[in-house]
Design a protein around this motif. Structure first.
Motif, PDB file in Angstrom:
ATOM      1  N   SER A 277      26.140  -3.428 -18.318  1.00 43.35           N
ATOM      2  CA  SER A 277      27.526  -3.519 -17.876  1.00 43.35           C
ATOM      3  C   SER A 277      27.888  -4.975 -17.589  1.00 43.35           C
ATOM      4  CB  SER A 277      27.723  -2.687 -16.606  1.00 43.35           C
ATOM      5  OG  SER A 277      26.958  -3.237 -15.545  1.00 43.35           O
ATOM      6  N   LYS A 278      29.161  -5.232 -17.326  1.00 42.27           N
ATOM      7  CA  LYS A 278      29.590  -6.598 -16.999  1.00 42.27           C
ATOM      8  C   LYS A 278      28.913  -7.116 -15.733  1.00 42.27           C
ATOM      9  CE  LYS A 278      33.815  -7.942 -17.421  1.00 42.27           C
ATOM     10  NZ  LYS A 278      35.298  -8.012 -17.281  1.00 42.27           N
ATOM     11  N   PRO A 279      28.856  -6.320 -14.644  1.00 44.65           N
ATOM     12  CA  PRO A 279      28.140  -6.820 -13.460  1.00 44.65           C
ATOM     13  C   PRO A 279      26.654  -7.056 -13.728  1.00 44.65           C
ATOM     14  CG  PRO A 279      29.597  -5.022 -12.854  1.00 44.65           C
ATOM     15  CD  PRO A 279      29.580  -5.069 -14.347  1.00 44.65           C
ATOM     16  N   PHE A 280      26.044  -6.160 -14.490  1.00 44.62           N
ATOM     17  CA  PHE A 280      24.624  -6.318 -14.817  1.00 44.62           C
ATOM     18  C   PHE A 280      24.410  -7.612 -15.593  1.00 44.62           C
ATOM     19  CE2 PHE A 280      20.681  -5.739 -17.005  1.00 44.62           C
ATOM     20  CZ  PHE A 280      19.931  -4.832 -16.271  1.00 44.62           C
ATOM     21  N   ARG A 281      25.251  -7.838 -16.602  1.00 46.63           N
ATOM     22  CA  ARG A 281      25.118  -9.059 -17.403  1.00 46.63           C
ATOM     23  C   ARG A 281      25.361 -10.296 -16.544  1.00 46.63           C
ATOM     24  NH1 ARG A 281      24.527 -10.428 -22.380  1.00 46.63           N
ATOM     25  NH2 ARG A 281      24.676  -8.269 -23.081  1.00 46.63           N
ATOM     26  N   HIS A 282      26.308 -10.208 -15.630  1.00 48.38           N
ATOM     27  CA  HIS A 282      26.565 -11.359 -14.757  1.00 48.38           C
ATOM     28  C   HIS A 282      25.343 -11.672 -13.910  1.00 48.38           C
ATOM     29  CE1 HIS A 282      28.977 -14.200 -12.450  1.00 48.38           C
ATOM     30  NE2 HIS A 282      28.439 -13.685 -11.350  1.00 48.38           N
ATOM     31  N   PHE A 283      24.680 -10.638 -13.418  1.00 41.18           N
ATOM     32  CA  PHE A 283      23.477 -10.862 -12.620  1.00 41.18           C
ATOM     33  C   PHE A 283      22.390 -11.522 -13.466  1.00 41.18           C
ATOM     34  CE2 PHE A 283      19.389  -9.722 -10.784  1.00 41.18           C
ATOM     35  CZ  PHE A 283      19.576 -10.032  -9.457  1.00 41.18           C
ATOM     36  N   LEU A 284      22.221 -11.055 -14.701  1.00 39.22           N
ATOM     37  CA  LEU A 284      21.222 -11.657 -15.585  1.00 39.22           C
ATOM     38  C   LEU A 284      21.518 -13.133 -15.826  1.00 39.22           C
ATOM     39  CD1 LEU A 284      20.762  -8.889 -18.312  1.00 39.22           C
ATOM     40  CD2 LEU A 284      19.302  -9.338 -16.343  1.00 39.22           C
ATOM     41  N   GLU A 285      22.780 -13.440 -16.082  1.00 42.96           N
ATOM     42  CA  GLU A 285      23.161 -14.831 -16.334  1.00 42.96           C
ATOM     43  C   GLU A 285      23.030 -15.678 -15.070  1.00 42.96           C
ATOM     44  OE1 GLU A 285      27.074 -14.284 -17.828  1.00 42.96           O
ATOM     45  OE2 GLU A 285      26.405 -13.797 -19.862  1.00 42.96           O
ATOM     46  N   LEU A 286      23.346 -15.078 -13.934  1.00 41.01           N
ATOM     47  CA  LEU A 286      23.282 -15.795 -12.659  1.00 41.01           C
ATOM     48  C   LEU A 286      21.846 -16.164 -12.304  1.00 41.01           C
ATOM     49  CD1 LEU A 286      25.150 -16.596 -10.227  1.00 41.01           C
ATOM     50  CD2 LEU A 286      24.442 -14.442  -9.177  1.00 41.01           C
ATOM     51  N   VAL A 287      20.946 -15.197 -12.440  1.00 44.74           N
ATOM     52  CA  VAL A 287      19.557 -15.411 -12.046  1.00 44.74           C
ATOM     53  C   VAL A 287      18.739 -16.009 -13.181  1.00 44.74           C
ATOM     54  CG1 VAL A 287      17.470 -14.311 -11.152  1.00 44.74           C
ATOM     55  CG2 VAL A 287      19.713 -13.494 -10.415  1.00 44.74           C
ATOM     56  N   GLY A 288      19.006 -15.548 -14.384  1.00 46.02           N
ATOM     57  CA  GLY A 288      18.201 -15.983 -15.519  1.00 46.02           C
ATOM     58  C   GLY A 288      18.542 -17.356 -16.043  1.00 46.02           C
ATOM     59  N   GLY A 289      19.753 -17.807 -15.772  1.00 44.65           N
ATOM     60  CA  GLY A 289      20.133 -19.131 -16.252  1.00 44.65           C
ATOM     61  C   GLY A 289      20.396 -19.135 -17.745  1.00 44.65           C
ATOM     62  N   ALA A 290      20.131 -20.257 -18.405  1.00 40.01           N
ATOM     63  CA  ALA A 290      20.434 -20.415 -19.828  1.00 40.01           C
ATOM     64  C   ALA A 290      19.550 -19.515 -20.664  1.00 40.01           C
ATOM     65  CB  ALA A 290      20.236 -21.871 -20.243  1.00 40.01           C
ATOM     66  N   SER A 291      20.093 -19.054 -21.773  1.00 40.67           N
ATOM     67  CA  SER A 291      19.313 -18.239 -22.692  1.00 40.67           C
ATOM     68  C   SER A 291      18.437 -19.115 -23.559  1.00 40.67           C
ATOM     69  CB  SER A 291      20.248 -17.406 -23.571  1.00 40.67           C
ATOM     70  OG  SER A 291      21.035 -18.263 -24.366  1.00 40.67           O
ATOM     71  N   GLY A 292      17.559 -18.458 -24.304  1.00 41.72           N
ATOM     72  CA  GLY A 292      16.640 -19.187 -25.176  1.00 41.72           C
ATOM     73  C   GLY A 292      15.228 -18.980 -24.733  1.00 41.72           C
ATOM     74  N   LYS A 293      14.349 -19.939 -25.017  1.00 45.53           N
ATOM     75  CA  LYS A 293      12.954 -19.826 -24.612  1.00 45.53           C
ATOM     76  C   LYS A 293      12.588 -20.993 -23.713  1.00 45.53           C
ATOM     77  CE  LYS A 293      11.250 -17.270 -28.616  1.00 45.53           C
ATOM     78  NZ  LYS A 293      10.233 -17.230 -29.693  1.00 45.53           N
ATOM     79  N   ASP A 294      11.809 -20.685 -22.691  1.00 49.51           N
ATOM     80  CA  ASP A 294      11.363 -21.765 -21.810  1.00 49.51           C
ATOM     81  C   ASP A 294       9.927 -22.129 -22.160  1.00 49.51           C
ATOM     82  OD1 ASP A 294       9.728 -19.845 -20.818  1.00 49.51           O
ATOM     83  OD2 ASP A 294      10.467 -19.930 -18.754  1.00 49.51           O
TER      84      ASP A 294
END
Length: 302
Positions: A277-294
């Motif tokens: 959902s939108k809130p779920f995705r926001h939490f992922l982006e908030l905590v997870g930061g930038a996408s890609g590989k670290d």
């Protein structure tokens, strides 16, 4: 009956042509013909008749036209209403370290963005969290592990978490820059609870190296472990974030544990079948930061 067929029906009614409808919607003409035929079978009525080169609505088609417009409109409104929902709940499984020293500022920011969301934190060890997320009992897990990979999960590696050997400031190990497995020989160890991944790593490394230690105490509470170290009852392996403030005040000594197996990462995991959902995705982006590989090489799923 699929709404797709009704959408095609509306386009044919508007253009008067199966060919033009197919071009506009990106279908083969035969697909448009099939969709209209299935609608006619479903309603038990002929919806179009040919007048020259144009397709015109029959009386039955005229009746359906109004309903089709309403159904398509209501479907669009329902999508907007559902996607705009900011309420609901988010269940997170995590270990004590993450709950106390990593998540709070992120949860505060998430609450500001979605004040109507109910966030539930469920404590546990990594194996229990992983199975609860797999079973759908939790929306996501925040774990501290070596790089986690499972075909049923998306994994977001947030950052590497250094592990340190924690001692009393007057302990002999407080005077060296980093602690090796051999330096722990003869020490009294204060351990986290069974099921803790970095505890398992430490015990495995000691066994592999043939280093003998005294297993003095075992606690499921980080503060209890730190207090035992303060009182000189032994040494402990803990994430650096747990003792950062205590070490800066000189209450404890924290030295990096140098071992090749000591690579642990804060990671977010959630099932691939999970609806985001939108809130779920926001939490992922908030905590997870930038996408890609670290640096862990763990694929970010955002």
């Amino acid at each position: 009956m699929e709404l797709t067929y009704l959408h095609t029906f509306l386009e044919v009614a508007k253009s008067g042509s199966f060919t033009q409808t197919a071009e506009k919607l990106g279908y083969a003409q035969s697909s448009v013909t099939t969709q209209i035929q299935r609608l006619e079978e479903s309603y038990g009525a002929v919806l179009f008749e040919r007048f020259g080169r144009r397709m015109k609505l029959t009386h039955a088609g005229e009746v359906l036209l109004g309903y089709a417009r309403d159904l398509i409109r209501l479907h669009g409104e329902s999508k907007e209403a559902v996607s705009a929902q900011n309420g609901g709940s988010l269940s997170i499984g995590t270990i004590e370290t993450m709950a106390a020293f990593f998540l709070p500022p992120h949860l505060q920011a998430f609450q500001r963005a979605y004040p109507e969301m109910n966030v539930m934190l469920q404590p546990g060890n990594e194996p229990a969290i992983i199975e609860a997320v797999r079973a759908g009992e939790l929306d996501l897990g925040v774990i501290l592990d070596p790089p986690f990979a499972d075909p049923d999960f998306h994994t977001i590696a947030v950052r590497e978490e250094p592990l340190v050997i924690v001692t009393h400031p007057d302990h002999r190990l407080a005077g060296i820059d980093e602690v090796t497995i051999g330096d722990l020989a003869g020490e009294s160890l204060i351990l986290t609870e069974d099921g803790c991944t970095y505890r398992a790593m430490l015990l495995g490394a000691l066994k592999e190296a043939g280093v003998s230690c005294k297993l003095s105490y075992e606690f499921g509470n980080l503060e209890a472990i730190k207090q035992c170290v303060v009182y000189g009852l032994g040494v402990a392996l803990l994430p650096e974030i747990v003792v950062r403030e205590d070490a800066s005040r000189g209450k404890l000594s924290a030295k990096r544990f140098a071992h090749p197996a000591c690579r642990f990462y804060t990671q977010i995991i959630y099932a691939k079948r999970k609806w985001v959902s939108k809130p779920f995705r926001h939490f992922l982006e908030l905590v997870g930061g930038a996408s890609g590989k670290d640096d862990a090489g763990v694929e970010a799923a955002i």
